[in-house]
Write an enzyme that holds these catalytic residues in place. Structure first.
Site, PDB file in Angstrom:
ATOM      1  N   SER A 193       0.792  -1.229   0.000  1.00 43.48           N
ATOM      2  CA  SER A 193       0.000   0.000   0.000  1.00 43.48           C
ATOM      3  C   SER A 193       0.823   1.277   0.000  1.00 43.48           C
ATOM      4  O   SER A 193       0.324   2.325  -0.391  1.00 43.48           O
ATOM      5  CB  SER A 193      -0.928  -0.003   1.211  1.00 43.48           C
ATOM      6  OG  SER A 193      -0.192  -0.190   2.394  1.00 43.48           O
ATOM      7  N   HIS A 227      -5.207  -3.560  -2.259  1.00 44.13           N
ATOM      8  CA  HIS A 227      -4.970  -2.485  -3.238  1.00 44.13           C
ATOM      9  C   HIS A 227      -4.908  -3.012  -4.668  1.00 44.13           C
ATOM     10  O   HIS A 227      -4.810  -2.218  -5.611  1.00 44.13           O
ATOM     11  CB  HIS A 227      -3.677  -1.734  -2.913  1.00 44.13           C
ATOM     12  CG  HIS A 227      -3.835  -0.781  -1.770  1.00 44.13           C
ATOM     13  ND1 HIS A 227      -4.288   0.508  -1.930  1.00 44.13           N
ATOM     14  CD2 HIS A 227      -3.630  -0.961  -0.449  1.00 44.13           C
ATOM     15  CE1 HIS A 227      -4.338   1.106  -0.743  1.00 44.13           C
ATOM     16  NE2 HIS A 227      -3.948   0.236   0.178  1.00 44.13           N
ATOM     17  N   LYS A 256     -11.954  -0.095  -1.558  1.00 46.90           N
ATOM     18  CA  LYS A 256     -10.994   0.717  -2.317  1.00 46.90           C
ATOM     19  C   LYS A 256     -11.483   0.769  -3.768  1.00 46.90           C
ATOM     20  O   LYS A 256     -12.442   1.484  -4.041  1.00 46.90           O
ATOM     21  CB  LYS A 256      -9.589   0.149  -2.152  1.00 46.90           C
ATOM     22  CG  LYS A 256      -9.139   0.134  -0.680  1.00 46.90           C
ATOM     23  CD  LYS A 256      -7.682  -0.178  -0.500  1.00 46.90           C
ATOM     24  CE  LYS A 256      -7.310  -0.527   0.930  1.00 46.90           C
ATOM     25  NZ  LYS A 256      -7.506   0.580   1.883  1.00 46.90           N
TER      26      LYS A 256
HETATM   27  C1  LIG Z   1      -3.033  -4.201   2.407  1.00 44.03           C
HETATM   28  C2  LIG Z   1      -4.253  -3.694   3.132  1.00 44.03           C
HETATM   29  N1  LIG Z   1      -5.022  -4.562   3.796  1.00 44.03           N
HETATM   30  C3  LIG Z   1      -6.135  -4.156   4.453  1.00 44.03           C
HETATM   31  C4  LIG Z   1      -6.501  -2.823   4.472  1.00 44.03           C
HETATM   32  C5  LIG Z   1      -7.734  -2.413   5.219  1.00 44.03           C
HETATM   33  O1  LIG Z   1      -8.843  -2.384   4.366  1.00 44.03           O
HETATM   34  P1  LIG Z   1     -10.283  -2.084   4.998  1.00 44.03           P
HETATM   35  O2  LIG Z   1     -10.452  -0.609   4.979  1.00 44.03           O
HETATM   36  O3  LIG Z   1     -11.247  -2.817   4.127  1.00 44.03           O
HETATM   37  O4  LIG Z   1     -10.229  -2.652   6.387  1.00 44.03           O
HETATM   38  C6  LIG Z   1      -5.728  -1.896   3.797  1.00 44.03           C
HETATM   39  C7  LIG Z   1      -6.132  -0.475   3.817  1.00 44.03           C
HETATM   40  O5  LIG Z   1      -5.421   0.420   4.037  1.00 44.03           O
HETATM   41  C8  LIG Z   1      -4.577  -2.335   3.115  1.00 44.03           C
HETATM   42  O6  LIG Z   1      -3.791  -1.453   2.494  1.00 44.03           O
END
Ligand SMILES: Cc1ncc(COP(=O)(O)O)c(C=O)c1O
Length: 408
Positions: A193, A227, A256
């Site tokens: 990310s 992502h 996202k």
């Molecule tokens: C790799 C990764 N996993 C999980 C998440 C969390 O996603 P959610 O907002 O659906 O909990 C993010 C968000 O920043 C992320 O970048």
């Protein structure tokens, strides 16, 4: 309470001094539609009528206000109400949840999918039940915070961290735990990310297959491609599509590229049935609303439509335009195809100055410093979306050029 509040105030003051305080959140008052060669703009609280270009959104396909998603959400809210009223196994499961799970399984060509109320919850929910005291977990050093905390909640035989994307080290760590573990989990982000680079999934699988027979319960690959899904690969299947390879368990977010909210895991039905019985954040926490589930299903349909294909193509082309522009201006970035395009300044003060400069030009971008990124890797994370235009990217590049040539 008084002494506790003093401790907290001191902590906040220290964060402010070190420049790591996230501080006041920008409040979006309105989203103005694009037109005349530019994409949507934001009105922010306290900023008068200045309209801001957002380069800090994960909504990679610009779908959050798409008419088909809004209509699906409104219809489902009308039918099932705005909240689920209970956890899944009590009375919180409605048809919209099942339809979305089926659609996600089909989208990822898996036999089954299971919803969580966020990808964060999905990661926590998947990791803890699969980690026995005879499990060794091997994890990329730059994995997302949800994986780091998911591993903290579990009690593996050992936790091994390999240098970012370093396949030699991954293999050495698998070999080294041959007599220590019955089961190995290799856990990685798909797209990372903070950088927009991605796990070399084909190589990871090749290593895991080579060593699987050394462990009675095998080696499982778990990829969190929050992502990647919807944003990456020719048809939006993410890192799996980009690398031509598949994880044993794929975790994604609906919040996202898909423009809605919620998380999911796809994989073998028996494994998901086991998780429905054992994952605490699935069992003891409400699911996403029916409206969110219906909107997410509309989003999957959009990605598979010709408009979705065109949006993915546009997204990749705009990200390429930005990377080329940054390189021409002499900025450091990370090459690749993903719409996360970092500008690496490597220095906290410059990072803050650049973010403030962009803000003064009505451009929103996220400055990231230690501990969110490793020391010396300070960056401004720029995120392209399909609702941007070439004109928006050029406006951003003009501002970045002006930052380079500013006096002093
Ligand atoms: C790799 C990764 N996993 C999980 C998440 C969390 O996603 P959610 O907002 O659906 O909990 C993010 C968000 O920043 C992320 O970048």
């Amino acid at each position: 309470m008084e002494s506790l509040l003093q401790i907290m105030s001191a902590d906040l003051a220290q964060r402010r001094e070190q420049g790591t305080l996230k501080g006041e959140e920008q409040v979006v008052e309105a989203i103005l539609a694009g037109g005349d060669g530019h994409g949507p703009r934001l009105l922010l609280a306290g900023q008068g009528q200045t309209t801001f270009l957002a380069m800090n959104s994960n909504s990679y396909l610009g779908l959050a206000r798409h008419p088909a998603l809004l209509a699906a959400a409104a219809q489902a809210a009308d039918r099932y109400g705005v909240g689920p009223g209970a956890v899944r196994f009590i009375s919180g499961t409605c048809r919209a949840h099942l339809e979305l799970e089926e659609a996600l399984a089909r989208f990822h060509q898996r036999p089954a999918a299971m919803l969580f109320n966020s990808a964060y919850a999905a990661v926590l929910g998947v990791l803890a039940p699969l980690i026995s005291p005879q499990t060794v977990v091997i994890s990329d050093e730059l994995n997302h915070n949800s994986i780091i905390n998911g591993l903290r909640l579990a009690k593996p035989a050992a936790k091994e961290i390999y240098r970012h994307l370093d396949m030699e080290e991954l293999e050495a760590r698998i070999s080294a735990c041959r007599h220590q573990a019955r089961r190995v989990l290799v856990v990685s982000d798909g797209v990372f990310s903070m950088r927009g680079d991605h796990a070399p999934l084909a190589h990871i699988n090749e290593i895991c297959q080579r060593h699987a027979a050394s462990f009675p319960e095998g080696i499982l690959t778990i990829i969190d491609d929050s992502h990647g899904v919807g944003a990456f690969g020719a048809t939006g299947r993410g890192t799996e599509e980009q690398t031509g390879s598949r994880a044993d368990l794929l975790i994604g977010t609906l919040g996202k590229a898909f423009g809605v909210n919620g998380g999911y895991v796809t994989g073998p039905p028996t494994l998901l049935a086991y998780l429905r019985e054992t994952a605490p954040c699935y069992i003891f926490s409400n699911p996403i609303s029916a409206a969110e589930a219906a909107a997410a299903r509309a989003s999957l349909a959009y990605v598979d439509s010709s408009a979705g294909g065109a949006a993915l193509h546009k997204l990749a082309s705009l990200a390429g335009r930005l990377r080329r522009g940054l390189t021409d201006l002499g900025y450091r970035t990370i090459q690749g195809d993903h719409p996360i395009v970092p500008v690496i300044t490597g220095d906290t003060a410059t990072n803050r100055q650049l973010a403030a400069f962009l803000f003064s030009r009505a451009i929103l971008a996220t400055p990231l410093s230690h501990p969110v990124v490793p020391r010396g890797q300070d960056e401004i994370r720029l995120q392209v979306t399909a609702s941007h235009t070439a004109g928006d990217i050029d406006l951003l590049l003009d501002a970045l050029a002006a930052f380079c040539s500013r006096p002093g």
